[in-house]
Design an enzyme around this catalytic site. Sequence first.
Site, PDB file in Angstrom:
ATOM      1  N   GLU A 181       0.829  -1.205   0.000  1.00  0.00           N
ATOM      2  CA  GLU A 181       0.000   0.000   0.000  1.00  0.00           C
ATOM      3  C   GLU A 181       0.864   1.256   0.000  1.00  0.00           C
ATOM      4  O   GLU A 181       2.074   1.200   0.252  1.00  0.00           O
ATOM      5  CB  GLU A 181      -0.894   0.034   1.262  1.00  0.00           C
ATOM      6  CG  GLU A 181      -1.663  -1.254   1.504  1.00  0.00           C
ATOM      7  CD  GLU A 181      -2.725  -1.132   2.582  1.00  0.00           C
ATOM      8  OE1 GLU A 181      -2.965  -0.016   3.083  1.00  0.00           O
ATOM      9  OE2 GLU A 181      -3.324  -2.173   2.930  1.00  0.00           O
ATOM     10  N   ASP A 213       0.771  -3.716   5.078  1.00  0.00           N
ATOM     11  CA  ASP A 213      -0.300  -3.982   6.035  1.00  0.00           C
ATOM     12  C   ASP A 213      -0.414  -5.503   6.204  1.00  0.00           C
ATOM     13  O   ASP A 213      -1.268  -6.156   5.601  1.00  0.00           O
ATOM     14  CB  ASP A 213      -1.600  -3.386   5.471  1.00  0.00           C
ATOM     15  CG  ASP A 213      -2.803  -3.687   6.343  1.00  0.00           C
ATOM     16  OD1 ASP A 213      -2.624  -3.834   7.563  1.00  0.00           O
ATOM     17  OD2 ASP A 213      -3.912  -3.783   5.797  1.00  0.00           O
TER      18      ASP A 213
END
Lengths: 392, 392
Positions: A181, A213
């Site tokens: 991300e 993440d």
Amino acid sequence: MTRIEIPRDSLFGTENLPYGVFSADGAEPRVGVRAGDSVVDLAVALGDEIFARPTLNAFMARGYDFWVETRRRVTELVTGEVPGEAVHPVERVRTHLPVEVADYVDFYASEHHASNLGRLFRPDAEPLLPNWKHLPVGYHGRAGTVVVSGTDIVRPSGQRKAPGEDAPSFGGSRRLDIEAELGFLVGTGSPLGSAVPVAEFSRRVFGAVLVNDWSARDIQAWEYVPLGPFLGKSFATSISPWVVPLLALEAARVPTPAQVPEPLPYLRESEPWGLDIDLSVSWNGEEVSRPPYREMYWSPAQMLAHLTVNGASSRTGDLYASGTISGPEKAQRGAFIELTWGGKEPVLVGGAERTFLEDGDEVVISATAPGAKGTRIGFGEVRGRVLPATGA
Amino acid sequence: MTRIEIPRDSLFGTENLPYGVFSADGAEPRVGVRAGDSVVDLAVALGDEIFARPTLNAFMARGYDFWVETRRRVTELVTGEVPGEAVHPVERVRTHLPVEVADYVDFYASEHHASNLGRLFRPDAEPLLPNWKHLPVGYHGRAGTVVVSGTDIVRPSGQRKAPGEDAPSFGGSRRLDIEAELGFLVGTGSPLGSAVPVAEFSRRVFGAVLVNDWSARDIQAWEYVPLGPFLGKSFATSISPWVVPLLALEAARVPTPAQVPEPLPYLRESEPWGLDIDLSVSWNGEEVSRPPYREMYWSPAQMLAHLTVNGASSRTGDLYASGTISGPEKAQRGAFIELTWGGKEPVLVGGAERTFLEDGDEVVISATAPGAKGTRIGFGEVRGRVLPATGA
């Protein structure tokens, strides 16, 4: 005084100049800027105590005009002369978590990712839920477990229940995954009861980092109804140490993909703030995916506008991440659950078929983007190695 | 020196002695203890600079032995003599947010509440989801919008879509609700990669506050799949200003309701840590509900053990709340969506039929519990008034 040599094709040239927090020679962590393969100690070089701190927060809180002025002074420094004692070779410093994270929010802004997960989790329904094209879906994560690149990741333990099992069992996650991300750091917060318009994005957001993440898919699948992901995510979120200023990303701006239906007025943008960033995901040293940020449906300005439209305040140090970046191609998927289609289509890593993460595995996410004057700029990397579960 | 008069039936007698942050006579906010209708300035009375701060965090971080010792010294003070300049009448001080909130987690620990919401939202399915009796379901909320009692609540705006409508519209929430909850404050954190056993609860948790988790049901209903509540909750969470020490709640300990099936070992407790606390919810001055905390299925110790079982660290200032407290009776429901059965069964407030909150409405949640030596102790109250939406 000394001059900094910046290699001609450096991803950390004068059009980038990312900020971070470093320590060298046993000294306390403080703010530095990366130029080529050097790190410049800003408290020493600029003589401003705001940089003699262990996070970027005080600097970020000073606001947009100060960021512009600092970037001008830093550019002058690294293209001219710097006090010798302010310059450290990057391989001699240790990098630290660059910010004290206030609130952490994770979005879900890739249509390809959301569609893939919809197909995997709800095979008999429409892949996208009805709200998805109307608002950037997101949720709050755990700010206290955001860690800097290089931090080892202990395999999380918890409750897991496979579809065929009667009851959950306890133990280390069997489906440990990543999500590649991009994360955005709020520099200047906004008060309770007021919304941040999309047009204020570039004055409020200080810069961007890479985010991994980490996700335990089996823990997440069992716990997530009806209130969303919790322990499947909260054990760790890794970020890259060098914060690329938004000011360095002007040349990377591109329109988002077409948004149909047209979003409600508070989400409409007059200028594009999609970003043309190429990510790379390596698994034990082998590149397995190249997620393209330009494919993200919702822009970072739209995410911030949405996050505050209910009057929620924002603070210096708020981190919000894009959600997994996935493109239309299989080799552009930013999570292993997508890349291996729920574990059913293994990928080859070091000659062996692999699905989810094994103990000892290391994942590195890196990225580059167009910089000004035809250059390319780098985000560095976010790296993490998986350690065995403890106490399971 | 002076003596503090504590009325015989005070809910703030020597068996309670809650801590808070107050300011008086234009001075900076600092830590005080409430005794009867007085507030004692602890930095002045005890001569310790740890209390001359605008939050309880530094005090809480000192750990259990220091909390015990401070309570002993405070009890001595308020039953003996106190320097006159340390004592302020409670009606002359202003109370502030007592802690800097690190991470905020909200659980869903009432079986009655979860069953009621299941019936309302999924009328054709089992009211409790399969995971509910195996783990305390929870999610992260927004730490930056936790506010102290008395803060006005601006009606949140956002996207709402009623079931019959084709597309969402933007505007102020039409279904603004409350959730009456109890919140627990972590005093001593735990490191990344380690779990907090249930038995460590009473050494790590400093105290409890009342929580009103304001909820915009229409925003929440549209946004919450698949990642959980976000803007329907993040605009504000109010807490009471006086933190009741866990040490004052020993006499309120009761077993939780029977837990069947037996939880996994990490959630098993040898001693009960349910709590016999009676809450009261007033709507424009009229009591509409009396939620009983003793009915909560999961204990606060189980919530903390679950929160950290994946290795997530905890920090001084972490706040975790119980979720809506509802009992088996209609008049024990802690949210208006339950009390009015989704708005279909209005309640009488000031002689008028009411469902959700109107502008100008004020909600006050208060609570009492058994204290030591046959006394009763009070939590004070958490109060908030609804202001009209802005910019909608």
